[in-house]
Design a protein around this motif. Structure first.
Motif, PDB file in Angstrom:
ATOM      1  N   GLY A  56       0.961  -1.287   0.065  1.00 21.49           N
ATOM      2  CA  GLY A  56       0.086  -0.082   0.056  1.00 21.49           C
ATOM      3  C   GLY A  56       0.779   1.241  -0.001  1.00 21.49           C
ATOM      4  O   GLY A  56       1.993   1.267   0.395  1.00 21.49           O
ATOM      5  N   SER A  57       0.187   2.381  -0.439  1.00 21.87           N
ATOM      6  CA  SER A  57       0.994   3.503  -0.498  1.00 21.87           C
ATOM      7  C   SER A  57      -0.057   4.549  -0.254  1.00 21.87           C
ATOM      8  O   SER A  57      -1.210   4.744  -0.944  1.00 21.87           O
ATOM      9  N   TYR A  58       0.342   5.785   0.427  1.00 17.04           N
ATOM     10  CA  TYR A  58      -0.679   7.115   0.470  1.00 17.04           C
ATOM     11  C   TYR A  58       0.121   8.106   0.847  1.00 17.04           C
ATOM     12  O   TYR A  58       1.492   8.151   1.262  1.00 17.04           O
ATOM     13  N   MET A  59      -0.356   9.443   0.980  1.00 20.70           N
ATOM     14  CA  MET A  59       0.257  10.660   1.262  1.00 20.70           C
ATOM     15  C   MET A  59      -0.188  11.144   2.589  1.00 20.70           C
ATOM     16  O   MET A  59      -1.442  10.880   3.081  1.00 20.70           O
ATOM     17  N   ARG A  60       0.399  11.726   3.173  1.00 17.70           N
ATOM     18  CA  ARG A  60      -0.062  12.396   4.554  1.00 17.70           C
ATOM     19  C   ARG A  60       0.919  13.948   4.321  1.00 17.70           C
ATOM     20  O   ARG A  60       2.087  14.091   4.056  1.00 17.70           O
ATOM     21  N   TYR A  61       0.094  14.869   4.877  1.00 18.48           N
ATOM     22  CA  TYR A  61       0.429  16.325   4.622  1.00 18.48           C
ATOM     23  C   TYR A  61       0.917  16.811   5.702  1.00 18.48           C
ATOM     24  O   TYR A  61       0.172  16.787   6.846  1.00 18.48           O
ATOM     25  N   PHE A  62       1.930  17.822   5.796  1.00 16.57           N
ATOM     26  CA  PHE A  62       2.435  18.544   7.148  1.00 16.57           C
ATOM     27  C   PHE A  62       1.534  19.715   7.041  1.00 16.57           C
ATOM     28  O   PHE A  62       2.230  20.836   6.953  1.00 16.57           O
ATOM     29  N   THR A  63       0.423  19.730   7.493  1.00 17.16           N
ATOM     30  CA  THR A  63      -0.533  20.689   7.505  1.00 17.16           C
ATOM     31  C   THR A  63      -1.712  20.409   8.667  1.00 17.16           C
ATOM     32  O   THR A  63      -1.461  19.439   9.435  1.00 17.16           O
ATOM     33  N   ARG A  64      -2.542  21.350   8.695  1.00 19.99           N
ATOM     34  CA  ARG A  64      -3.535  21.122   9.679  1.00 19.99           C
ATOM     35  C   ARG A  64      -4.481  20.138   9.424  1.00 19.99           C
ATOM     36  O   ARG A  64      -5.354  19.813  10.282  1.00 19.99           O
ATOM     37  N   THR A  65      -4.562  19.598   8.338  1.00 25.95           N
ATOM     38  CA  THR A  65      -5.451  18.589   7.747  1.00 25.95           C
ATOM     39  C   THR A  65      -4.362  17.485   7.223  1.00 25.95           C
ATOM     40  O   THR A  65      -4.399  17.473   5.959  1.00 25.95           O
ATOM     41  N   PRO A  66      -3.769  16.788   7.906  1.00 30.48           N
ATOM     42  CA  PRO A  66      -2.866  15.707   7.383  1.00 30.48           C
ATOM     43  C   PRO A  66      -3.119  14.834   6.325  1.00 30.48           C
ATOM     44  O   PRO A  66      -2.306  14.357   5.477  1.00 30.48           O
ATOM     45  N   SER A  67      -4.518  14.301   6.351  1.00 29.79           N
ATOM     46  CA  SER A  67      -4.932  13.321   5.412  1.00 29.79           C
ATOM     47  C   SER A  67      -5.375  13.961   4.274  1.00 29.79           C
ATOM     48  O   SER A  67      -5.818  13.273   3.265  1.00 29.79           O
ATOM     49  N   GLN A  68      -5.522  15.394   4.166  1.00 26.22           N
ATOM     50  CA  GLN A  68      -5.914  15.983   2.811  1.00 26.22           C
ATOM     51  C   GLN A  68      -5.170  17.175   2.478  1.00 26.22           C
ATOM     52  O   GLN A  68      -4.524  17.664   3.355  1.00 26.22           O
ATOM     53  N   PRO A  69      -5.046  17.393   0.881  1.00 31.55           N
ATOM     54  CA  PRO A  69      -4.414  18.248   0.481  1.00 31.55           C
ATOM     55  C   PRO A  69      -5.270  19.738   0.925  1.00 31.55           C
ATOM     56  O   PRO A  69      -6.364  19.692   1.532  1.00 31.55           O
ATOM     57  N   THR A  70      -4.473  20.788   0.916  1.00 32.31           N
ATOM     58  CA  THR A  70      -4.973  22.135   1.467  1.00 32.31           C
ATOM     59  C   THR A  70      -5.991  22.678   0.399  1.00 32.31           C
ATOM     60  O   THR A  70      -5.809  22.795  -0.664  1.00 32.31           O
ATOM     61  N   VAL A  71      -7.031  23.205   0.826  1.00 35.80           N
ATOM     62  CA  VAL A  71      -8.189  23.892   0.318  1.00 35.80           C
ATOM     63  C   VAL A  71      -7.539  25.170  -0.279  1.00 35.80           C
ATOM     64  O   VAL A  71      -7.193  25.862   0.463  1.00 35.80           O
ATOM     65  N   ARG A  72      -7.844  25.354  -1.444  1.00 33.12           N
ATOM     66  CA  ARG A  72      -7.392  26.778  -2.109  1.00 33.12           C
ATOM     67  C   ARG A  72      -8.385  27.554  -2.764  1.00 33.12           C
ATOM     68  O   ARG A  72      -8.875  27.044  -3.992  1.00 33.12           O
ATOM     69  N   PRO A  73      -9.063  28.440  -2.178  1.00 32.39           N
ATOM     70  CA  PRO A  73     -10.151  29.297  -2.596  1.00 32.39           C
ATOM     71  C   PRO A  73      -9.915  29.834  -3.887  1.00 32.39           C
ATOM     72  O   PRO A  73      -8.581  30.295  -3.992  1.00 32.39           O
ATOM     73  N   ASP A  74     -10.691  30.086  -4.935  1.00 37.04           N
ATOM     74  CA  ASP A  74     -10.630  30.819  -5.958  1.00 37.04           C
ATOM     75  C   ASP A  74     -10.426  32.405  -5.766  1.00 37.04           C
ATOM     76  O   ASP A  74     -11.443  32.831  -5.155  1.00 37.04           O
ATOM     77  N   THR A  75      -9.334  32.947  -5.797  1.00 34.16           N
ATOM     78  CA  THR A  75      -9.285  34.527  -5.559  1.00 34.16           C
ATOM     79  C   THR A  75      -9.291  35.222  -6.791  1.00 34.16           C
ATOM     80  O   THR A  75      -9.057  36.484  -6.445  1.00 34.16           O
ATOM     81  N   SER A  76      -9.656  34.764  -7.823  1.00 34.07           N
ATOM     82  CA  SER A  76      -9.572  35.701  -8.965  1.00 34.07           C
ATOM     83  C   SER A  76     -10.572  36.943  -8.880  1.00 34.07           C
ATOM     84  O   SER A  76     -10.287  38.032  -9.579  1.00 34.07           O
ATOM     85  N   GLY A  77     -11.635  36.706  -8.119  1.00 30.51           N
ATOM     86  CA  GLY A  77     -12.577  38.004  -8.205  1.00 30.51           C
ATOM     87  C   GLY A  77     -12.382  38.799  -6.763  1.00 30.51           C
ATOM     88  O   GLY A  77     -13.291  39.717  -6.507  1.00 30.51           O
ATOM     89  N   MET A  78     -11.271  38.393  -6.009  1.00 28.94           N
ATOM     90  CA  MET A  78     -11.016  39.148  -4.648  1.00 28.94           C
ATOM     91  C   MET A  78     -10.407  40.460  -4.832  1.00 28.94           C
ATOM     92  O   MET A  78      -9.679  40.612  -5.931  1.00 28.94           O
ATOM     93  N   SER A  79     -10.531  41.285  -4.131  1.00 29.60           N
ATOM     94  CA  SER A  79      -9.517  42.399  -3.917  1.00 29.60           C
ATOM     95  C   SER A  79      -8.230  42.035  -3.482  1.00 29.60           C
ATOM     96  O   SER A  79      -7.939  40.875  -2.934  1.00 29.60           O
ATOM     97  N   PRO A  80      -7.151  42.901  -3.763  1.00 34.62           N
ATOM     98  CA  PRO A  80      -5.703  42.485  -3.186  1.00 34.62           C
ATOM     99  C   PRO A  80      -5.895  42.184  -1.788  1.00 34.62           C
ATOM    100  O   PRO A  80      -5.039  41.184  -1.410  1.00 34.62           O
ATOM    101  N   GLU A  81      -6.437  42.833  -1.034  1.00 30.36           N
ATOM    102  CA  GLU A  81      -6.580  42.753   0.455  1.00 30.36           C
ATOM    103  C   GLU A  81      -7.302  41.174   0.856  1.00 30.36           C
ATOM    104  O   GLU A  81      -6.551  40.648   1.608  1.00 30.36           O
ATOM    105  N   GLU A  82      -8.186  40.932   0.118  1.00 31.30           N
ATOM    106  CA  GLU A  82      -8.743  39.689   0.270  1.00 31.30           C
ATOM    107  C   GLU A  82      -7.978  38.604  -0.093  1.00 31.30           C
ATOM    108  O   GLU A  82      -7.907  37.512   0.472  1.00 31.30           O
ATOM    109  N   ALA A  83      -7.331  38.652  -1.201  1.00 31.34           N
ATOM    110  CA  ALA A  83      -6.462  37.608  -1.630  1.00 31.34           C
ATOM    111  C   ALA A  83      -5.420  37.510  -0.816  1.00 31.34           C
ATOM    112  O   ALA A  83      -4.715  36.214  -0.572  1.00 31.34           O
ATOM    113  N   LYS A  84      -4.844  38.497  -0.217  1.00 32.47           N
ATOM    114  CA  LYS A  84      -3.596  38.336   0.678  1.00 32.47           C
ATOM    115  C   LYS A  84      -4.333  37.661   2.134  1.00 32.47           C
ATOM    116  O   LYS A  84      -3.256  36.929   2.414  1.00 32.47           O
TER     117      LYS A  84
END
Length: 237
Positions: free
Chosen positions: A117-145
Motif C-alpha cells: 500500500g501507499s498513501y500521502m500525509r501532509y504536514f498541514t492542519r489537515t494531514p490526510s487531505q490536501p490544502t483547500v485553495r479558494p478561487d481568489t480571481s474575483g477578490m480584492s488584493p487585500e482579500e487575496a492576501k
C-alpha cells in the motif's frame, strides 16, 4: 532481522531559477533536461553497485514551461528503474500544483519486496487531505492576501503544502511489514523541527522511538540546520 538497503536522492528540478528564470539563458547546463544524463548515470551507478531495495527520489517534474518547451526529469528515471528491474510509484507533492508540482518516486525491487500500500500525509492542519485553495480571481488584493496568509498558516509557514509519501512493504524474508517514508519538507522552522524529530525516530539513525521531551519544547527555541531532503526508509511497524 533482515537489513533493508535504501537510497534517497533529490534531483533538484527548479522552475523559478533555471527553467523559467535568470539561469535559463545564462546557465543552460543547470536545466533539468541537460542534467538528466548525469543524474541517470549517478543513480544507475548506485543501482548496479549496491542494489538498494527501496529508492526514494524527490523533486521530479514533468511539465511545459511558459516558453513552450517540455521539461521532464521524471521519465528518464522511470525508464532506468524499469531497465534495472525495479517497480516504481509516482505521487505529486500536492494536487493544487498542477502539472508543475514536484513529484516523488518510490521505487522498489519486486524480487525482494511486496508492495502492500501507499498513501500521502501532509504536514498541514489537515494531514490526510490536501490544502483547500479558494478561487481568489474575483477578490480584492487585500482579500487575496488574507487567503494566502490563511493558507500559509494552514501549511505551517509554506505557500504550498508539503508532505510525505508513505509506502508499506513486506520483505520476502520477514513476517512483519515496514514503511518507507519519502520526505521533502520546506524551510520554515516547524518543518525543520519535524524533520529533526523524524530523524530521532528513524531506527537506522538512533535506534530509538520518538523522544517525547522534544514535544514540550517551544518551537522557536529549536535551531537546527535544515535537513530539507531527508528520506526515512525501512521504518518498522
Amino acid at each position: 532481522m533482515t537489513k533493508v538497503r535504501s537510497l534517497s536522492y533529490n534531483i533538484d528540478t527548479n522552475i523559478a531559477r533555471t527553467e523559467e528564470g535568470y539561469a535559463r539563458e545564462t546557465h543552460p547546463a543547470w536545466r533539468a533536461n541537460a542534467r538528466a544524463p548525469e543524474v541517470v548515470e549517478a543513480l544507475d551507478a548506485v543501482l548496479v553497485a549496491k542494489r538498494p531495495d527501496v529508492v526514494n527520489i524527490q523533486e521530479c517534474r514533468q511539465f511545459e514551461t511558459k516558453f513552450g518547451d517540455a521539461v521532464d526529469s521524471l521519465t528518464p528515471l522511470l525508464d532506468q528503474f524499469k531497465l534495472r528491474g525495479y517497480e516504481a510509484l509516482v505521487n505529486n507533492y500536492n494536487e493544487a500544483g498542477g502539472d508543475k508540482a514536484f513529484k516523488f518516486i518510490t521505487a522498489y525491487d519486486p524480487q525482494k519486496l511486496t508492495l502492500e500500500g501507499s498513501y500521502m500525509r501532509y504536514f498541514t492542519r489537515t494531514p490526510s487531505q490536501p490544502t483547500v485553495r479558494p478561487d481568489t480571481s474575483g477578490m480584492s488584493p487585500e482579500e487575496a492576501k488574507a487567503v494566502a496568509d490563511q493558507i500559509k498558516d494552514h501549511n505551517f509557514g509554506s505557500e504550498w503544502e508539503r508532505g510525505v509519501q508513505v509506502t508499506k512493504f513486506k520483505h520476502r524474508d520477514e513476517d512483519e511489514p515496514f514503511y518507507s517514508i519519502n520526505v521533502h519538507l520546506d524551510l520554515p522552522e516547524q518543518h525543520r523541527l519535524w524533520e529533526r524529530l523524524s530523524l530521532h525516530w528513524h531506527p537506522n539513525s538512533t535506534g530509538k522511538r520518538p523522544m517525547t521531551r522534544y514535544r514540550k519544547l517551544h518551537i522557536p527555541s529549536i535551531h537546527t540546520r535544515s535537513l530539507r531532503h531527508c528520506s526515512l526508509n525501512a521504518v518498522r511497524q
